[in-house]
Design a protein around this motif. Sequence first.
Motif, PDB file in Angstrom:
ATOM      1  N   ARG A 114      -5.573  74.089  14.231  1.00  7.47           N
ATOM      2  CA  ARG A 114      -5.759  73.421  15.234  1.00  7.47           C
ATOM      3  C   ARG A 114      -4.312  73.680  16.013  1.00  7.47           C
ATOM      4  O   ARG A 114      -4.156  73.874  17.080  1.00  7.47           O
ATOM      5  N   THR A 115      -3.312  73.283  15.332  1.00  4.48           N
ATOM      6  CA  THR A 115      -1.847  73.305  15.825  1.00  4.48           C
ATOM      7  C   THR A 115      -1.520  74.641  15.824  1.00  4.48           C
ATOM      8  O   THR A 115      -0.869  75.048  16.922  1.00  4.48           O
ATOM      9  N   LEU A 147      -7.610  70.972  21.804  1.00  7.00           N
ATOM     10  CA  LEU A 147      -6.740  71.215  20.726  1.00  7.00           C
ATOM     11  C   LEU A 147      -5.802  70.206  20.357  1.00  7.00           C
ATOM     12  O   LEU A 147      -5.444  69.904  19.248  1.00  7.00           O
ATOM     13  N   ASP A 148      -5.013  69.880  21.296  1.00  2.66           N
ATOM     14  CA  ASP A 148      -3.731  68.921  21.061  1.00  2.66           C
ATOM     15  C   ASP A 148      -3.947  67.800  21.529  1.00  2.66           C
ATOM     16  O   ASP A 148      -3.988  67.250  22.829  1.00  2.66           O
ATOM     17  N   PRO A 149      -4.246  66.689  20.569  1.00  2.00           N
ATOM     18  CA  PRO A 149      -4.488  65.367  21.176  1.00  2.00           C
ATOM     19  C   PRO A 149      -3.300  64.767  21.898  1.00  2.00           C
ATOM     20  O   PRO A 149      -3.573  63.689  22.725  1.00  2.00           O
ATOM     21  N   THR A 180      -2.941  66.907  14.710  1.00  8.09           N
ATOM     22  CA  THR A 180      -4.381  67.092  15.391  1.00  8.09           C
ATOM     23  C   THR A 180      -5.188  66.526  14.747  1.00  8.09           C
ATOM     24  O   THR A 180      -6.404  66.956  14.788  1.00  8.09           O
ATOM     25  N   TYR A 212      -4.607  59.077  16.984  1.00 14.26           N
ATOM     26  CA  TYR A 212      -3.728  60.293  16.385  1.00 14.26           C
ATOM     27  C   TYR A 212      -2.530  59.552  15.973  1.00 14.26           C
ATOM     28  O   TYR A 212      -2.194  58.569  16.575  1.00 14.26           O
TER      29      TYR A 212
END
Lengths: 321, 347
Positions: free
Chosen positions: A240-241, A314-316, B126, B171
């Motif tokens: 994801r990163t 993708l990026d929270p 993530t 998160y």
Amino acid sequence: MLAPTVIIVMLITFTLGYYGPIDPVRAVLGEEWEDEARYAEVKKALGLDRPFVIQFLDYMGTMFGGHWGQSLSAFGGVASDRAVGEGRGAGFSGTSTGVREMVLGRLAISAQLSFWALVFLTVFAILLGVLAAVKQNTTVDYAIVTSSIIASSIPAYVIGPVLLIIFVLKIPVFKTVGGWDGMFSRQAILPAIVLATGPMLVIVRQTRAGIVEVLGKDFVRTARAKGMPERLVVARHMLRTAMIPVLTSLGLVTSGLLTGSLFVEQIFNIPGIGKLAIQTLMSGDHPVFMGVVLFQALIIVTVNLLTDLLYGGLDPRVTYD
Amino acid sequence: MATDTSSQPEIPLTGGAAPDRKPLLRIHELHTQFETKQGTVRAVDGLSLDLYEGEVLGLVGESGCGKTMTALSIMGLLPGNGQAVAGEINFEGKNLLQCSGEEMKKIRGARIAMVFQEPMTALTPTMTIGRQISEAMEIHLALGREEARERALELLDHVGIPSPRARFDNYIHQFSGGMRQRVMIAIAFSCQPRLLLADEPTTALDVTVQAQILDLIKHLAQEAGMTALFITHDMGIVAGSCDRVAVMYAGRMVEIGPVDDVLLNPRHPYTQGLLGSVPSLESKPGDRLYSISGLPPDLVSLPTGCKFWLRCPLADDRCREDEPELEQYGQSQAACWKVMPPRDVAA
């Protein structure tokens, strides 16, 4: 962002059309254009005798009104037969002369083709990129990167015919040479592959770089310290990163696929938007050509917007107000 | 390198541990090296260390003295081309240095867990914190996703995260430094490992939070009867949390013993220097803080003799030529030719 971009694109395409070398009146009249009375009559009918600003405002009005105008073929011109007709592939049923109907109908075909190319890219290119990164600086890595360079360096108008020769003539896997028969027909496979080879390298490289960058991160070490299998370390902790820069490229590639499938559509005789652009440009069918360009600008703006929205997935840390 | 391995004591001295204790982890003559363009970096150079069941051992020393590399050698997670080239790390009847990748995966997280220094970068940005805790349990304890989730919620509660249910799907960027380290601790304890390696677990935290986190680790370790290795450069942590302390310098051990003994009667000049650089209540305002002069030696080209002689106020010719071995002095051991007599003996 959207409205000003669209207006600027309209102004540019309209100006180019207005001052460009192709005369729409001649395109409509064909052989008859030397008849001055006929010429003036058609010119007046098309509204081309008015000043530039009036014409442009009228054009904007038509576009924003959602009509998009009529193809010159609606005025009984040769445009539809001379150039457009030549390109009609199997399954093409474009009998409408409304610009909107023509563009949207062709776009649907291009979109289906691009969809497969995108699926091909996201599955294979990302997989290869991850593999190259994990096997960094080994033969596997070099083989993947080199073959992607080769695949992306050969232009579509070379790869396309070569694939046609191999898979249609030598080993007859596919029966027909081209045309379009819906996205689930076998005819869609070869063009989709050819369309995907161009941007292949970008995605493979981008994925590889993304994963390599993440490889040395502390959180990857933590995941390993938990005793996670390598496959899950990659899939859950790294992908994801690493995909954030890839997403940017995929956005650009998507716009490119939707708007730039000119060669592939020409080679495989697919009546998509790329082919429509070529046809109308050659036949001087200005209203349609401008519609195509405008619509392509719209696609690029929309895809960019979608890409930005997908970052959040993708990026929270990305939030939208 | 002048270390003569054959002259090392055959049976490692207990270094101040109670004699009835059984060692859980035995590091014997560990050599961990990195190949660089400048040469071979000897990050850990012939370290022997025993960790006994249930004890908390503090491993102290300056940055770059090999503390973290010792821990990462145990985990088999050395970065880059780092490699444990010689020695043994015995744990539960296995030499970890000879375990296959698959065997190590079964040990990491399940039998030996590690808490890292920087909780912001050490957790995946993530992935929800709940999943980061529960995923290891799915692998090691063969729990289903739901069971692992329930266990993770219990763990979150146990490490002091308020309203775990609401926090499970958060998160890491939504947590403060202390909270992040609590999550890290929950991960480390999730599979009930026998050995905990804590690599400067409080260095990146606010001073006010440090004590809470230390207490939490100590409490949980005691509760589970776990053995712990605390890597730190903070003598306060050693004094407050550890049973024994080992002092490392240039990749080797220079002193080891029970905390009280080492802190009150440091034998090695380096240990004295480390303790001297801690401000004390007796020091007056305006007093200069003591510091050890010079820099740690270049690990590519180590000096002959004692590795500390360049910076040692007591060094003489013998120190420059012969490397001292660990010798027993009272309850502790030190590797020094110039060992001070213990204060209680001198008095």
